[in-house]
Design an enzyme around this catalytic site. Structure first.
Site, PDB file in Angstrom:
ATOM      1  N   GLU A 116       0.825  -1.214   0.000  1.00 30.66           N
ATOM      2  CA  GLU A 116       0.000   0.000   0.000  1.00 30.66           C
ATOM      3  C   GLU A 116       0.864   1.270   0.000  1.00 30.66           C
ATOM      4  OE1 GLU A 116      -2.875  -0.577  -0.720  1.00 30.66           O
ATOM      5  OE2 GLU A 116      -3.630  -2.364   0.290  1.00 30.66           O
ATOM      6  N   HIS A 152      -2.793   2.347   8.203  1.00 28.66           N
ATOM      7  CA  HIS A 152      -3.839   1.488   7.639  1.00 28.66           C
ATOM      8  C   HIS A 152      -4.005   0.268   8.536  1.00 28.66           C
ATOM      9  CE1 HIS A 152      -6.166  -1.012   4.979  1.00 28.66           C
ATOM     10  NE2 HIS A 152      -5.174  -1.856   4.767  1.00 28.66           N
ATOM     11  N   HIS A 162      -7.006  -3.057   9.912  1.00 26.47           N
ATOM     12  CA  HIS A 162      -8.188  -3.871   9.591  1.00 26.47           C
ATOM     13  C   HIS A 162      -9.050  -4.027  10.844  1.00 26.47           C
ATOM     14  CE1 HIS A 162      -5.863  -6.098   6.102  1.00 26.47           C
ATOM     15  NE2 HIS A 162      -6.014  -4.806   5.882  1.00 26.47           N
ATOM     16  N   GLU A 205     -17.709  12.328  22.229  1.00 31.84           N
ATOM     17  CA  GLU A 205     -16.409  12.887  21.837  1.00 31.84           C
ATOM     18  C   GLU A 205     -16.131  12.756  20.335  1.00 31.84           C
ATOM     19  OE1 GLU A 205     -13.396  13.618  24.306  1.00 31.84           O
ATOM     20  OE2 GLU A 205     -15.188  14.408  25.268  1.00 31.84           O
ATOM     21  N   HIS A 264     -12.710  -4.072   3.878  1.00 31.49           N
ATOM     22  CA  HIS A 264     -11.248  -4.179   3.960  1.00 31.49           C
ATOM     23  C   HIS A 264     -10.684  -3.532   5.239  1.00 31.49           C
ATOM     24  CE1 HIS A 264      -7.149  -3.996   1.745  1.00 31.49           C
ATOM     25  NE2 HIS A 264      -6.962  -3.806   3.040  1.00 31.49           N
TER      26      HIS A 264
HETATM   27  P1  13P Z   1       1.173  -5.447   3.122  1.00 29.10           P
HETATM   28  O1  13P Z   1       1.623  -6.714   3.831  1.00 29.10           O
HETATM   29  O2  13P Z   1       1.766  -5.364   1.730  1.00 29.10           O
HETATM   30  O3  13P Z   1       1.455  -4.216   3.942  1.00 29.10           O
HETATM   31  O4  13P Z   1      -0.399  -5.542   2.896  1.00 29.10           O
HETATM   32  C1  13P Z   1      -1.263  -5.677   3.975  1.00 29.10           C
HETATM   33  C2  13P Z   1      -2.568  -5.016   3.732  1.00 29.10           C
HETATM   34  O5  13P Z   1      -3.278  -4.707   4.667  1.00 29.10           O
HETATM   35  C3  13P Z   1      -2.979  -4.724   2.329  1.00 29.10           C
HETATM   36  O6  13P Z   1      -4.073  -3.858   2.281  1.00 29.10           O
HETATM   37 ZN    ZN Z   2      -5.263  -3.895   4.171  1.00 29.91          ZN
END
Ligand code: 13P
Ligand code: ZN
Length: 273
Positions: free
Chosen positions: A115, A139, A141, A169, A210
């Protein structure tokens, strides 16, 4: 100074541990980048051993000559603190903003996160719109926000209003609201471009089915933002699990009163009923 002893590197590593403990980083899920300040680069520059230039895949002109720390592609965030030199890449961007080279880390081979184009395009936008104030793109999940992308319409206004209403908040922590993208193939230029468009307006971009991207000035602000949005999503998941009808909520007038009391400007587009 050893790179792993530098304060900004230690803070980078701490965030990866915190995110893993939150349950946001199964396997290699999620990634983190930091735009290193020039004075921080100077502290560790003597340790750099530059490798070959590689194409980024996107052009980020205003990041020319900047240095970034990034988690590695396929690397597990839970392993970053155990062996930072194997799991993170200290990188330099060339003078065109088209290529990068690793100057430290990834000792057993590998590349920055897949990413990286999204991260760098977000950094590029944020450098411009925050006057250089933002340095962190994260980023993750987080499960509750992902769950909501199966049941709520994928609209910025719907997500923002629901998340604002789940804890008092929230509007103060993300007054601009959140942006939402429909499902796209990750790790490519298109998703990078679409995400960076959202980052012009928001500090939070949600990728349907995602995960989430957050931007902030430092590690605390960025982690705190991810944590706040995900907690709000968790409360909403609980509410929706009990009922499809809220008996009472934080109203539009409540939101306006809150904004006044806290001196924040809430995104007007989301204040209409
Ligand atoms: P990477 O291992 O390349 O960082 O990818 C993980 C991920 O969350 C892809 O969206
Ligand atoms: Zn991801």
């Amino acid at each position: 100074m050893r790179i792993v002893d530098a304060e900004f590197v230690r803070e980078f590593i701490r965030l990866t541990d915190d995110g893993y403990r939150k349950g946001w980083h199964e396997r290699n899920g999620g990634n983190l980048t930091y735009r290193v300040r020039p004075e921080e680069v100077d502290i560790v520059r003597s340790r750099f051993i530059p490798r070959e230039w590689q194409p980024i895949g996107v052009t980020v002109k205003n990041l020319a000559g900047e240095f970034f720390i990034a988690t590695g592609s396929g690397k597990f965030l839970r392993n970053v603190s155990v062996a930072p030199e194997d799991n993170i890449a200290f990188t330099e961007i060339d003078e065109k903003g088209e290529n990068y080279r690793i100057v430290w880390g990834m000792d057993n081979g590998g590349t920055p996160t897949s990413e990286f184009p999204s991260h760098l395009m977000n950094h590029s936008v944020k450098k411009e719109v925050t006057n250089g104030e933002h340095h962190v793109i994260y980023h993750a999940h987080p499960p509750n926000i992902i769950a909501l992308t199966y049941v709520l319409p994928l609209e910025d206004k719907v997500f923002t209003r629901e998340l604002w209403e789940m804890a008092t908040e929230c509007p103060v922590v993300f007054p601009q609201g959140v942006g939402v993208l429909g499902w796209m193939v990750p790790g490519r230029g298109e998703i990078a471009k679409a995400t960076s468009e959202l980052m012009k307006k928001y500090n939070v971009a949600i990728w349907a089915h995602h995960g989430m991207f957050c931007s902030g000035r430092d590690f605390d602000a960025t982690f705190g933002l991810m944590d706040t949005v995900e907690k709000s999503a968790e409360i909403l998941v609980k509410v929706l699990s009990m009922t499809d009808h809220k008996r009472q909520t934080i109203t539009t007038q409540n939101l306006k009163d809150l904004a006044k009391a806290f001196g924040v400007r809430l995104n007007e587009a989301f204040l209409e009923d």
